[in-house]
Scaffold this active site. Sequence first.
Site, PDB file in Angstrom:
ATOM      1  CG  HIS A  58      -5.951   1.834   4.894  1.00 30.60           C
ATOM      2  ND1 HIS A  58      -5.569   2.782   5.809  1.00 30.60           N
ATOM      3  CD2 HIS A  58      -4.898   0.987   4.754  1.00 30.60           C
ATOM      4  CE1 HIS A  58      -4.330   2.516   6.204  1.00 30.60           C
ATOM      5  NE2 HIS A  58      -3.893   1.428   5.578  1.00 30.60           N
TER       6      HIS A  58
ATOM      7  CD  GLU B  90      -3.800  -2.669   7.047  1.00 26.74           C
ATOM      8  OE1 GLU B  90      -2.689  -2.936   6.607  1.00 26.74           O
ATOM      9  OE2 GLU B  90      -4.370  -1.584   6.843  1.00 26.74           O
TER      10      GLU B  90
ATOM     11  CB  SER C 172       4.778  -2.088  11.822  1.00 21.56           C
ATOM     12  OG  SER C 172       4.331  -0.759  12.029  1.00 21.56           O
TER      13      SER C 172
ATOM     14  CG  ASN D 183      -1.720   1.258   1.379  1.00 23.33           C
ATOM     15  OD1 ASN D 183      -1.828   2.041   0.431  1.00 23.33           O
ATOM     16  ND2 ASN D 183      -2.302   1.473   2.547  1.00 23.33           N
ATOM     17  CD1 TRP D 184       3.480   0.897  -2.942  1.00 22.28           C
ATOM     18  CD2 TRP D 184       3.714   2.191  -4.757  1.00 22.28           C
ATOM     19  NE1 TRP D 184       4.243   0.204  -3.850  1.00 22.28           N
ATOM     20  CE2 TRP D 184       4.401   0.984  -4.976  1.00 22.28           C
ATOM     21  CE3 TRP D 184       3.709   3.154  -5.754  1.00 22.28           C
ATOM     22  CZ2 TRP D 184       5.083   0.717  -6.164  1.00 22.28           C
ATOM     23  CZ3 TRP D 184       4.393   2.887  -6.944  1.00 22.28           C
ATOM     24  CH2 TRP D 184       5.074   1.688  -7.141  1.00 22.28           C
ATOM     25  CE  LYS D 185       0.174   3.418   4.708  1.00 24.13           C
ATOM     26  NZ  LYS D 185      -0.072   3.562   6.116  1.00 24.13           N
TER      27      LYS D 185
ATOM     28  N   GLY E 179       2.691  -1.240   4.254  1.00 26.07           N
ATOM     29  CA  GLY E 179       2.801   0.181   3.947  1.00 26.07           C
ATOM     30  C   GLY E 179       4.256   0.573   3.744  1.00 26.07           C
ATOM     31  N   GLY E 180       4.875   1.064   4.796  1.00 27.34           N
ATOM     32  CA  GLY E 180       6.235   1.601   4.718  1.00 27.34           C
ATOM     33  C   GLY E 180       7.232   0.702   3.999  1.00 27.34           C
TER      34      GLY E 180
ATOM     35  CD  GLU F  64      -3.182   5.491   6.396  1.00 22.64           C
ATOM     36  OE1 GLU F  64      -3.123   5.571   5.153  1.00 22.64           O
ATOM     37  OE2 GLU F  64      -2.274   4.979   7.075  1.00 22.64           O
TER      38      GLU F  64
ATOM     39  N   GLY G 210       2.002   1.974  10.615  1.00 26.22           N
ATOM     40  CA  GLY G 210       2.952   3.076  10.489  1.00 26.22           C
ATOM     41  C   GLY G 210       3.618   3.471  11.804  1.00 26.22           C
TER      42      GLY G 210
HETATM   43  C1  PEP Z   1      -0.965   0.011   5.859  1.00 31.97           C
HETATM   44  O1  PEP Z   1      -1.029   1.212   5.646  1.00 31.97           O
HETATM   45  O2  PEP Z   1      -1.824  -0.723   5.384  1.00 31.97           O
HETATM   46  C2  PEP Z   1       0.146  -0.508   6.653  1.00 31.97           C
HETATM   47  C3  PEP Z   1       0.083  -1.722   7.101  1.00 31.97           C
HETATM   48  O3  PEP Z   1       1.190   0.366   6.877  1.00 31.97           O
HETATM   49  P1  PEP Z   1       2.582   0.005   7.609  1.00 31.97           P
HETATM   50  O4  PEP Z   1       3.081  -1.281   7.031  1.00 31.97           O
HETATM   51  O5  PEP Z   1       3.478   1.163   7.293  1.00 31.97           O
HETATM   52  O6  PEP Z   1       2.280  -0.132   9.065  1.00 31.97           O
END
Ligand code: PEP
Length: 248
Positions: free
Chosen positions: A95, A167, A213, A10-12, A234-235, A97, A173
Amino acid sequence: MSRKRIIAGNWKMNMTPSEAVKLVEELKPLVVNDDVDVVYCVPAIDIVPVVEAVKGTNVQVGAENFYIEDKGAYTGEISAPMLVDAGVKYVIIGHSERRDYFKEDDTFLNKKVKKAIEAGLTPILCCGESLEQRELGVTMDWIRLQIKSDLAGVASDDVKKLVIAYEPIWAIGTGKTATSDQAQEVCKGIRDLIAEIYDAPTAEAVRIQYGGSMNAGNAAELLAKPDIDGGLIGGASLKAEFGQVVNA
Ligand code: PEP
């Protein structure tokens, strides 16, 4: 277990179109693995160049968002048929967010799930509890409410094809990961809920990811759990490390 693993990035709101193509090229040799479905969920403006850049590879492209109508006066929005025409296969729905910053509630998310399926997109449906909810001991109650509402009226044959991402909001994040036992417990709870709403074959078929994460250091332990069929990342999806997660 016959479920194929699925690792999705997930590049956001990261990566300009030219940066996106550069990242795809960098990751190309690192994510080759026929045993795993690999997906890059990218910002809308990156979709066309990324679809082009992944041609001939094992990577499929996902969107991070869309609107529930097919076309019309919805300035700034993108429809599911537009995504399909551009070569998108998956779409993230629910999500935290988008639930939090853009106030997308479960009634709206249920419409998104149905529209995505109707258009031929595979939803990656996200759910997860806040830290406060976890500490209050209502994690599973909350997730059951989210999933039941988001899947209301969705047929079992469609549920079999979808991806659910567990999640925990406190792990997104933050660098804090759920322990593999915590993640397994909730992913199993989600699978049990699908069996309860639908039936055992549907629960056995649906793919459930963990997200929060996940990285090269913890992916193998999380992915070894029987009810964790993949990850939403994500990251760590924005760097070479993503290759290590795919191969974990
Ligand atoms: C996400 O945004 O779906 C996510 C899991 O982010 P991260 O891996 O950065 O926690």
